[in-house]
Design a protein around this motif. Structure first.
Motif, short mmCIF file in Angstrom:
data_model
loop_
_atom_site.label_atom_id
_atom_site.label_comp_id
_atom_site.label_asym_id
_atom_site.label_seq_id
_atom_site.Cartn_x
_atom_site.Cartn_y
_atom_site.Cartn_z
N GLU A 111 0.83 -1.21 0.00
CA GLU A 111 0.00 0.00 0.00
C GLU A 111 0.87 1.26 0.00
N THR B 157 -7.26 -9.20 -6.12
CA THR B 157 -7.13 -9.81 -4.79
C THR B 157 -8.45 -10.41 -4.34
N ALA B 158 -9.54 -9.67 -4.56
CA ALA B 158 -10.87 -10.19 -4.19
C ALA B 158 -11.21 -11.43 -5.00
N ARG C 126 -0.64 -10.21 0.79
CA ARG C 126 -2.05 -10.49 1.07
C ARG C 126 -2.33 -11.97 1.24
N ARG D 40 -7.02 -4.46 -6.19
CA ARG D 40 -8.05 -4.83 -5.22
C ARG D 40 -9.02 -5.85 -5.84
N SER D 41 -9.36 -5.63 -7.09
CA SER D 41 -10.27 -6.56 -7.77
C SER D 41 -9.64 -7.93 -7.94
N ASP E 102 -4.65 0.65 -8.52
CA ASP E 102 -5.12 0.24 -7.19
C ASP E 102 -6.44 -0.52 -7.30
N LEU E 103 -7.34 -0.03 -8.15
CA LEU E 103 -8.62 -0.70 -8.34
C LEU E 103 -8.43 -2.10 -8.92
#
Length: 234
Positions: free
Chosen positions: A98, A211-212, A161, A208-209, A204-205
């Motif tokens: 981050e 990772t999800a 993560r 995050r996507s 960043d988006l």
């Protein structure tokens, strides 16, 4: 006698060696060439313009480069090394992925001060490489090294993560790299619609996507339905 000896030593220490002087000349020639290439294009810039901008003679130019083509190669290598070292230094200073993202936001904002000339020069070198079969592999190597740096950063981010990337991390790095290129062009065309931090917001988006997606385990491929057989099963 001691004071005069001390003064003479100071003067000698301030003198540049031949190698140091040549390195300064070379850097100034590269700097002048970068400015002119961004303004006029590689093919629209002459050796005479470069030496005039740098404040040197043609002899100084040919003492460092065989010709403009060799200068272009040197400029490409210089820019590649400089940018990679900057980005790697940001990653080393970060305590987490981050923080790396935040450092890169700042790096993009700093680059934005000369964004138009940066992108113009990058595009000129890219076009020059496409038109020259000899230079194309070198240009491709520059892009590969940039993608490798991004691949390493993404791998570290997923590891932090504790997730497995939803696709080969090299492919994800290629997507991020291409996204950066595309958004840079859009920013140059419509700066009011695309602020300086837009690239890192998009990156960043994506992360995050991804990772999800990795955490939900929905990245496993599924067999597509057979369009030629719509008969319901009994």
């Amino acid at each position: 006698m001691y004071p005069s000896f001390r003064k003479e030593s100071i003067i000698i220490n301030k003198r540049l060696t031949r190698q140091e002087s040549r390195e300064i000349t070379r850097k100034e020639l590269l700097r002048a060439a970068a400015e002119l290439f961004a303004e006029c294009g590689v093919n629209g810039t002459s050796v005479e313009q470069i030496v005039e901008r740098a404040g040197y003679t043609r002899g100084a130019f040919y003492g460092n480069f065989d010709g403009k083509h060799e200068l272009v190669l040197a400029l490409l290598e210089q820019r590649t090394e400089h940018e990679l070292k900057e980005v790697q230094a940001l990653s080393l200073r970060a305590g987490s992925f981050e923080e790396t993202i935040e450092h890169l936001r700042g790096w993009h904002r700093e680059r934005d001060r000369n964004f138009a000339s940066w992108l113009a020069l990058r595009t000129e070198l890219w076009l020059y490489g496409l038109r020259d079969p000899e230079m194309l592999p070198l240009l491709a190597d520059r892009e590969r090294r940039s993608r490798e740096a991004m691949t390493q950063a993404l791998a570290q981010g997923f590891a932090a993560r504790s997730v497995t990337p939803p696709a080969p991390v090299e492919l994800l790095a290629l997507i991020v790299h291409a996204l950066d290129d595309g958004l840079s062009i859009q920013r140059a065309l419509s700066p009011d619609d695309h602020p300086a931090g837009n690239v890192m917001d998009a990156v960043d988006l994506l992360i995050r996507s991804w990772t999800a997606l990795a955490r939900t385990g929905t990245n496993e491929p599924t067999d597509p339905p057979d369009p030629g057989n719509d008969t319901p099963r009994p």
